[in-house]
Motif scaffolding. Structure first.
Motif, PDB file in Angstrom:
ATOM      1  N   ALA A  13       0.836  -1.205   0.000  1.00 53.47           N
ATOM      2  CA  ALA A  13       0.000   0.000   0.000  1.00 53.47           C
ATOM      3  C   ALA A  13       0.871   1.255   0.000  1.00 53.47           C
ATOM      4  O   ALA A  13       0.623   2.211  -0.750  1.00 53.47           O
ATOM      5  CB  ALA A  13      -0.927  -0.002   1.216  1.00 53.47           C
ATOM      6  N   ILE A  14       1.903   1.251   0.835  1.00 54.33           N
ATOM      7  CA  ILE A  14       2.791   2.416   0.928  1.00 54.33           C
ATOM      8  C   ILE A  14       3.579   2.601  -0.359  1.00 54.33           C
ATOM      9  O   ILE A  14       3.669   3.718  -0.903  1.00 54.33           O
ATOM     10  CB  ILE A  14       3.749   2.251   2.131  1.00 54.33           C
ATOM     11  N   ASN A  15       4.152   1.519  -0.874  1.00 49.44           N
ATOM     12  CA  ASN A  15       4.962   1.627  -2.093  1.00 49.44           C
ATOM     13  C   ASN A  15       4.118   2.029  -3.304  1.00 49.44           C
ATOM     14  O   ASN A  15       4.583   2.794  -4.164  1.00 49.44           O
ATOM     15  CB  ASN A  15       5.688   0.305  -2.361  1.00 49.44           C
ATOM     16  N   THR A  16       2.885   1.533  -3.361  1.00 51.29           N
ATOM     17  CA  THR A  16       1.981   1.931  -4.456  1.00 51.29           C
ATOM     18  C   THR A  16       1.678   3.423  -4.367  1.00 51.29           C
ATOM     19  O   THR A  16       1.676   4.137  -5.383  1.00 51.29           O
ATOM     20  CB  THR A  16       0.674   1.115  -4.382  1.00 51.29           C
ATOM     21  N   PHE A  17       1.429   3.887  -3.157  1.00 47.00           N
ATOM     22  CA  PHE A  17       1.161   5.307  -2.930  1.00 47.00           C
ATOM     23  C   PHE A  17       2.362   6.162  -3.325  1.00 47.00           C
ATOM     24  O   PHE A  17       2.216   7.183  -4.025  1.00 47.00           O
ATOM     25  CB  PHE A  17       0.812   5.520  -1.461  1.00 47.00           C
ATOM     26  N   LEU A  18       3.554   5.766  -2.903  1.00 43.89           N
ATOM     27  CA  LEU A  18       4.763   6.543  -3.210  1.00 43.89           C
ATOM     28  C   LEU A  18       4.999   6.614  -4.719  1.00 43.89           C
ATOM     29  O   LEU A  18       5.349   7.675  -5.256  1.00 43.89           O
ATOM     30  CB  LEU A  18       5.980   5.921  -2.519  1.00 43.89           C
ATOM     31  N   LYS A  19       4.778   5.493  -5.399  1.00 44.43           N
ATOM     32  CA  LYS A  19       4.960   5.470  -6.856  1.00 44.43           C
ATOM     33  C   LYS A  19       3.917   6.356  -7.538  1.00 44.43           C
ATOM     34  O   LYS A  19       4.229   7.121  -8.459  1.00 44.43           O
ATOM     35  CB  LYS A  19       4.857   4.032  -7.365  1.00 44.43           C
ATOM     36  N   LYS A  20       2.679   6.247  -7.070  1.00 46.01           N
ATOM     37  CA  LYS A  20       1.577   7.028  -7.640  1.00 46.01           C
ATOM     38  C   LYS A  20       1.833   8.531  -7.505  1.00 46.01           C
ATOM     39  O   LYS A  20       1.543   9.309  -8.417  1.00 46.01           O
ATOM     40  CB  LYS A  20       0.289   6.632  -6.923  1.00 46.01           C
ATOM     41  N   GLU A  21       2.379   8.923  -6.350  1.00 45.94           N
ATOM     42  CA  GLU A  21       2.614  10.338  -6.074  1.00 45.94           C
ATOM     43  C   GLU A  21       4.018  10.797  -6.476  1.00 45.94           C
ATOM     44  O   GLU A  21       4.358  11.976  -6.286  1.00 45.94           O
ATOM     45  CB  GLU A  21       2.393  10.617  -4.585  1.00 45.94           C
ATOM     46  N   ASN A  22       4.817   9.864  -7.008  1.00 45.67           N
ATOM     47  CA  ASN A  22       6.193  10.175  -7.409  1.00 45.67           C
ATOM     48  C   ASN A  22       7.003  10.761  -6.245  1.00 45.67           C
ATOM     49  O   ASN A  22       7.659  11.801  -6.354  1.00 45.67           O
ATOM     50  CB  ASN A  22       6.204  11.143  -8.599  1.00 45.67           C
ATOM     51  N   ILE A  23       6.929  10.055  -5.112  1.00 43.89           N
ATOM     52  CA  ILE A  23       7.620  10.484  -3.891  1.00 43.89           C
ATOM     53  C   ILE A  23       8.755   9.522  -3.584  1.00 43.89           C
ATOM     54  O   ILE A  23       8.577   8.300  -3.636  1.00 43.89           O
ATOM     55  CB  ILE A  23       6.631  10.524  -2.703  1.00 43.89           C
TER      56      ILE A  23
END
Length: 362
Positions: A76-86
């Protein structure tokens, strides 16, 4: 360069409807939501959790579920980071609540069990992770829940007195913002409503309370449910799915087989609204701030307004995303822990002393 003010909070509640991820910028004065994301909860994993709570488990399956949930939270965290380019390196720490399997803060051996291995989250995200928040409070004589009232105070203390915050997730909890902050679980929020919908209508929840609104309250059943020991008990108190579950409901329905499915749903919605109302009726409340999934249930909100003459508003109206608020809270708890700051919960959970909450991984 790592931004020491940027934290991620991760929350998976008793509703098991998704994993909430919140990216926050936090200082001593504010917790600003920068972005949020809801990660889907695997249906097979949800089934496995519910079966385990029902008592069908082994040590092997317990350990494997701990691993699976850790992987889910990391994904969940890694998907979020990738989605937000963070970049992961820009995050100071993750506040991981974990998935509650059993909450038993009273008795000879009090405990609260959250699964989701923080070691896996730390390893797979490469971000320092803070987890296991509840057990120190229990070790100090507290209920280990609810924790949200401490964060509600941080967010809304500037609103003055006579303000309460109501979070309606699987369970419902109330915060009274006064000179001494009080907070407790009023009882079932969405958990029984969602269960009955899944069993009778094959739907995960009752959108806007439409199915409930088509039924009629059975006053005899409602009275029986409200006489349950939990609703009568005084705060501090906390509860979970280990108490309010299918077995609890089935026992209450033993002599009510004649009721239609919609009438049961209507009575369950009234139970949620009435148990909340009963806990607020002797309080001098002018403003009730509502958050959590239940805040979207139009009919439930209508019933609460009919019970109370105070102003009722969603936290969104105050600039705080009602869907992300709980995940934001655990970003804030991570901030408190990595800065070695205690959290004042004595008036809320009944703990004998304040504690630094959570263990740091990585």
């Amino acid at each position: 360069m790592k931004n020491s003010n940027t934290f991620i909070g991760v929350m998976s509640g008793t509703s098991l409807d998704g994993v909430d991820v919140a990216l926050c910028e936090i200082t001593n004065e504010k917790c600003k939501l920068l972005s949020s994301y809801e990660h889907p909860f695997d249906a097979d994993l949800k089934k496995e959790i519910l079966e385990m709570i029902a008592g069908k488990t082994t040590l092997k399956s317990l350990g494997e579920l701990d691993y699976k949930l850790g992987s889910l939270f990391a994904d969940a965290i890694n998907t979020f980071l990738k989605k937000e380019n963070i970049e992961a390196s820009s995050i100071r720490a993750i506040g991981l609540h974990g998935q509650t399997l059993w909450h038993s803060p009273e008795g000879d051996y009090p405990f609260s069990m959250q699964l989701g291995d923080a070691n896996i989250v730390c390893a797979q995200t490469q971000i320092q992770t803070v987890a296991d928040f509840r057990r120190m409070d229990i070790a100090n004589g507290g209920q280990g829940a609810p924790f949200a009232p401490a964060f509600h105070k941080f967010l809304f203390a500037n609103l003055g007195k006579n303000v309460a915050v109501l979070n309606i997730g699987g369970m419902a909890n109330i915060t009274i913002l006064d000179e001494e902050v009080l907070g407790w679980d009023s009882g079932c929020g969405n958990v029984l409503l969602d269960y009955w919908m899944s069993q009778t209508q094959l739907k995960p929840y009752d959108k806007d309370g439409e199915f409930a609104s088509s039924g009629t309250v059975d006053e005899t059943l409602l009275k029986l449910m409200l006489e349950d020991a939990y609703f009568i008990k005084k705060a501090p108190k906390s509860t979970g799915r280990e108490y309010f579950n299918a077995l609890w409901l089935e026992e209450k329905l033993n002599n009510f087989a004649h009721l239609s499915e919609k009438d049961v749903q209507r009575t369950l919605l009234e139970l949620t609204a009435k148990s909340i109302s009963n806990d607020l009726k002797d309080r001098d409340i002018s403003t009730l701030i509502v958050c959590g999934g239940g805040a979207k249930n139009t009919f439930l909100m209508q019933r609460l307004k009919e019970f109370h003459c105070c102003e009722i508003k969603r936290s969104d109206a105050l600039g705080v995303d009602s869907d992300a608020l709980e995940a934001m809270a655990f970003a804030w708890f991570a901030y408190k822990r990595v800065n070695a700051e205690s959290v004042e919960l004595c008036s809320i959970t009944g703990a004998k002393k304040t504690s630094q909450l959570g263990a740091i991984y990585g």
